[in-house]
Enzyme design. Structure first.
Site, PDB file in Angstrom:
ATOM      1  N   ASN A 107       0.852  -1.188   0.000  1.00 20.54           N
ATOM      2  CA  ASN A 107       0.000   0.000   0.000  1.00 20.54           C
ATOM      3  C   ASN A 107       0.882   1.230   0.000  1.00 20.54           C
ATOM      4  O   ASN A 107       2.031   1.183   0.462  1.00 20.54           O
ATOM      5  CB  ASN A 107      -0.887   0.014   1.250  1.00 20.54           C
ATOM      6  CG  ASN A 107      -1.821   1.221   1.299  1.00 20.54           C
ATOM      7  OD1 ASN A 107      -2.475   1.549   0.318  1.00 20.54           O
ATOM      8  ND2 ASN A 107      -1.854   1.887   2.438  1.00 20.54           N
ATOM      9  N   HIS A 109       0.923   5.131   1.448  1.00 24.92           N
ATOM     10  CA  HIS A 109       0.239   5.998   2.421  1.00 24.92           C
ATOM     11  C   HIS A 109       0.912   7.369   2.371  1.00 24.92           C
ATOM     12  O   HIS A 109       2.150   7.447   2.388  1.00 24.92           O
ATOM     13  CB  HIS A 109       0.350   5.383   3.824  1.00 24.92           C
ATOM     14  CG  HIS A 109      -0.303   6.208   4.875  1.00 24.92           C
ATOM     15  ND1 HIS A 109      -1.680   6.298   4.993  1.00 24.92           N
ATOM     16  CD2 HIS A 109       0.212   6.994   5.848  1.00 24.92           C
ATOM     17  CE1 HIS A 109      -1.959   7.125   5.998  1.00 24.92           C
ATOM     18  NE2 HIS A 109      -0.835   7.551   6.533  1.00 24.92           N
ATOM     19  N   SER A 136       4.902   6.810   2.065  1.00 32.00           N
ATOM     20  CA  SER A 136       5.517   5.537   2.437  1.00 32.00           C
ATOM     21  C   SER A 136       4.847   4.394   1.704  1.00 32.00           C
ATOM     22  O   SER A 136       3.608   4.345   1.633  1.00 32.00           O
ATOM     23  CB  SER A 136       5.359   5.284   3.951  1.00 32.00           C
ATOM     24  OG  SER A 136       5.802   6.383   4.714  1.00 32.00           O
ATOM     25  N   ASP A 145      -2.108   0.803   8.029  1.00 28.69           N
ATOM     26  CA  ASP A 145      -0.904   1.635   7.860  1.00 28.69           C
ATOM     27  C   ASP A 145       0.224   1.249   8.823  1.00 28.69           C
ATOM     28  O   ASP A 145       1.006   2.110   9.250  1.00 28.69           O
ATOM     29  CB  ASP A 145      -1.260   3.123   8.076  1.00 28.69           C
ATOM     30  CG  ASP A 145      -2.351   3.578   7.119  1.00 28.69           C
ATOM     31  OD1 ASP A 145      -3.134   4.456   7.501  1.00 28.69           O
ATOM     32  OD2 ASP A 145      -2.425   3.027   5.997  1.00 28.69           O
TER      33      ASP A 145
HETATM   34  C1  GRF Z   1      -3.036   9.243  -2.583  1.00 30.46           C
HETATM   35  O1  GRF Z   1      -2.768  10.332  -1.732  1.00 30.46           O
HETATM   36  C2  GRF Z   1      -2.490   7.985  -1.954  1.00 30.46           C
HETATM   37  O2  GRF Z   1      -1.397   8.243  -1.106  1.00 30.46           O
HETATM   38  C3  GRF Z   1      -3.626   7.482  -1.148  1.00 30.46           C
HETATM   39  O3  GRF Z   1      -4.762   7.747  -1.936  1.00 30.46           O
HETATM   40  C4  GRF Z   1      -4.548   8.996  -2.616  1.00 30.46           C
HETATM   41  C5  GRF Z   1      -5.132   8.902  -3.999  1.00 30.46           C
HETATM   42  O4  GRF Z   1      -4.297   8.146  -4.800  1.00 30.46           O
HETATM   43  N1  GRF Z   1      -3.444   6.093  -0.892  1.00 30.46           N
HETATM   44  P1  GRF Z   1      -4.641   7.863  -6.379  1.00 30.46           P
HETATM   45  O5  GRF Z   1      -4.522   9.172  -7.127  1.00 30.46           O
HETATM   46  O6  GRF Z   1      -6.076   7.331  -6.449  1.00 30.46           O
HETATM   47  O7  GRF Z   1      -3.604   6.863  -6.795  1.00 30.46           O
END
Ligand code: GRF
Length: 204
Positions: A107, A109, A136, A145
């Site tokens: 994942n 985060h 991360s 997380d």
């Molecule tokens: C991002 O900030 C990511 O860190 C979190 O979800 C947000 C959206 O990500 N997990 P994405 O544009 O859908 O990949």
């Protein structure tokens, strides 16, 4: 390795990974994009890249998390997936499901873990007066997380930053480290030792 990317929304991290995976020597084959929302924008992007897509709509499982996870598991098996990549996937997965994918599910985060687990990480970093924020990539464990960290990027917090301006710079960093992290894990370059992760063929 056959990889599935799980999304809930725009899928910008998914797109960064799909672009990196075009390289002939990229060790991951993105075989599936699965969303928990039928209107997830990333589904269109995936289809444009010729990637198989699936929707498992959590609203069809009204609160029965294990039934929702079981349907995801069924789809992952149908597509012979070996590595699961959560990218903006906004559902908490059950410990039972997570246990099936120990060290085979990662994942991203948007904070420098272990600081700021959970939501609204950018505003929290600003409000706490952090000079550095970031993102991360970690292996998924039952506690949200909280898994072993594979890689991180630090992003300075600027004096006039808002949550949005900081988020925008961190997202760019995410798009750099996630494709690299997927390649490392898919290429079996990552050894997990408790909470520590060792990267083979790498100085640090
Ligand atoms: C991002 O900030 C990511 O860190 C979190 O979800 C947000 C959206 O990500 N997990 P994405 O544009 O859908 O990949």
């Amino acid at each position: 390795k056959r990889v599935a990317i799980l999304i809930s929304g725009r899928g910008s991290n998914m797109t960064a990974i799909l672009d990196a995976a075009k390289a002939s020597n990229y060790p991951a084959d993105i075989a599936l994009v699965l969303a928990n929302k039928p209107d997830a924008k990333g589904l269109e992007t995936a289809a444009d890249h010729g990637i198989a897509t699936e929707v498992v709509d959590h609203r069809n499982y009204k609160g029965d998390r294990s039934a929702f996870d079981a349907q995801i598991q069924k789809k992952l098996e149908e597509h012979k997936i070996e590595l699961v990549v959560l990218a903006g996937f906004m559902r908490i997965l059950t410990a039972e499901f997570v246990g099936k994918w120990t060290d085979k599910m990662i994942n991203i985060h948007p904070s420098l873990l272990p600081s700021f687990k959970g939501l609204n990480t950018h505003q929290r970093a600003i409000d706490t007066g952090c000079r550095l924020a970031g993102c991360s990539v970690h292996f998924v464990r039952a506690d949200m997380d909280s898994g072993p960290i594979i890689c991180q990027a630090a992003v300075p917090v600027l004096n006039d930053d808002t949550a949005d301006s900081l988020a925008g710079r961190i997202l760019k960093a995410e798009h750099k480290i996630y494709p690299r992290a997927v390649a490392l894990v898919a290429g079996d370059k990552v050894l997990v030792d408790g909470m520590r992760v060792r990267i083979k063929d790498d100085g640090n």
